[in-house]
Design an enzyme around this catalytic site. Structure first.
Site, PDB file in Angstrom:
ATOM      1  N   GLU A   1       2.515  12.586  -1.511  1.00 13.00           N
ATOM      2  CA  GLU A   1       2.723  12.175  -0.133  1.00 13.00           C
ATOM      3  C   GLU A   1       3.957  11.283  -0.016  1.00 13.00           C
ATOM      4  O   GLU A   1       4.249  10.498  -0.917  1.00 13.00           O
ATOM      5  CB  GLU A   1       1.490  11.439   0.396  1.00 13.00           C
ATOM      6  CG  GLU A   1       0.275  12.346   0.493  1.00 13.00           C
ATOM      7  CD  GLU A   1      -0.964  11.630   0.978  1.00 13.00           C
ATOM      8  OE1 GLU A   1      -1.827  12.309   1.570  1.00 13.00           O
ATOM      9  OE2 GLU A   1      -1.087  10.417   0.766  1.00 13.00           O
TER      10      GLU A   1
ATOM     11  N   CYS B   1       0.087   0.929   3.603  1.00  9.73           N
ATOM     12  CA  CYS B   1       0.181   0.448   2.226  1.00  9.73           C
ATOM     13  C   CYS B   1      -1.164   0.525   1.528  1.00  9.73           C
ATOM     14  O   CYS B   1      -2.178   0.059   2.035  1.00  9.73           O
ATOM     15  CB  CYS B   1       0.673  -1.000   2.229  1.00  9.73           C
ATOM     16  SG  CYS B   1       0.837  -1.711   0.590  1.00  9.73           S
TER      17      CYS B   1
END
Length: 372
Positions: A91, A345
């Site tokens: 990703e 994150c």
């Protein structure tokens, strides 16, 4: 044998050298591959005749495909799911910003709309950080330099990429050779990104940090510290046992002396684990001899089974005030982006998510615009 990516620079240069073909043709081949996604390498104009059978037999313009793009409802985050030649997925995340929202010398920065690309360097990760979804995958394999660069190629067709951060899947410095080669491609023709706009994030691989400035001068270093003392760090980051905090800080002192650049310190805020006043003072004392920017990161849950909770906004604010007020350390709080597409994150772990439609919203300040 599978074809190699044409962006695997060392392999391409070796084969050109062996065939007596000048390396000066390589940037034009890369430019053609970027600008012509539906054409083959034997259509690149003006190459020596010996180059065409070599390219046709051994290389592809891209070895990966863009499997899907998920757009966050925040309006400025997109997650790219990239399928590699071996069938694995990685990703990458595009985060859109307005550089004019940043400050330089107290005045708005010039510029306009730009994008930062968060890139993966490995399939999975062997570091095993307990707050990170990628760590739950375990380590699968390293990406080649070409597979790293191809993430930038895919993203560039969707947005104008100005900054690159190696904060995606994997520990970049555990794939050191491919990382260095990929960044050298990115700062050369035809990409021509500035080294100052590239950030490499690491949990603290000391021997690689010791080499990094010599191999890649001018880029930004970010260290995923996440705790001010060794025992807490080992509890939440098992790999920290191999990289004692004292030795890591010594390595950062040397890196900063050689590079003369500020260092980003990433610090994820975990309720009751590392976010109390005493931890803020410990962190301040640990960093007070370095020139750093501390980025406090709100914890993004990775499922209902997560053993951690997100620190309250009040706790984060008090932590920031101590670092700023008592230790004069520049401290920012990272904006949460892309949570609804698991693009924030610590949330990158491969799943085949549905595409989402963006909505209009205000843009944010870019990460590379906060430290100048």
């Amino acid at each position: 044998m599978p074809h190699r990516s044409v962006f695997d620079a060392s392999e391409l240069k070796t084969q050109f050298h062996d065939a007596g073909i000048s390396h000066r043709f390589i940037p034009s081949i890369w430019k053609f591959a970027i600008q012509n996604p539906d054409r083959q390498l034997d259509e690149v104009p003006d190459l020596p005749s010996a180059a065409y059978p070599l390219l046709r037999s051994n290389f592809k313009p891209l070895t990966s495909t863009l499997h899907s793009v998920s757009h966050s409802t925040d309006g400025f985050t997109s997650k790219l799911l990239v399928k590699l030649q071996n069938g694995a997925f990685v990703e990458a995340v595009i985060m859109r910003y307005d550089t004019r929202l940043g400050k330089y010398g107290g005045k708005p920065r010039p510029g306009g709309l730009r994008s930062t690309l968060c890139i993966s360097s490995q399939v999975g990760c062997k570091m095993g950080c307990k707050f990170c979804a990628t760590g739950t995958m375990g380590f699968k394999n390293n990406l080649s330099s070409g597979e790293i660069v191809e993430q930038l190629v895919h993203a560039s067709r969707l947005s104008n990429i100005r900054n690159v951060v190696f904060m995606g899947m994997g520990e970049p410095l555990n794939n050191y050779t491919a990382l260095v080669e990929a960044i050298r491609i990115m700062i050369g023709s035809p990409f021509q990104l500035s080294p100052k706009k590239i950030t490499v994030s690491t949990v603290g691989i000391i021997h690689a940090i010791n080499k990094l400035h010599g191999d890649l001068p001018g880029l930004n270093l970010a260290v995923s510290l996440h705790a001010p003392v060794q025992d807490i760090r080992c509890q939440i980051m098992p790999s920290a046992r191999a990289f004692p905090l004292e030795k890591l800080m010594d390595a950062l002192q040397v890196y900063q002396k050689n590079s003369q650049q500020k260092i980003f310190i990433e610090y994820i805020m975990l309720d009751g684990v590392n976010d109390e006043e005493q931890h803020a003072h410990q962190l301040g004392k640990l960093l007070e001899t370095l020139k750093v920017v501390v980025n406090l990161i709100p914890f993004n849950p990775i499922g209902s089974s997560s053993q951690f909770r997100t620190s309250s906004e009040h706790r984060v604010s008090e932590f920031q005030k101590i670092l700023r007020g008592t230790y004069n350390i520049r401290t920012t709080v990272r904006k949460q982006m892309g949570q609804d597409i698991s693009g924030a994150c610590g949330q990158l772990v491969v799943n085949l998510s549905d595409k989402r439609s963006p909505e209009n919203t205000s843009l944010l300040t870019d990460i590379e615009d906060i430290h100048l």
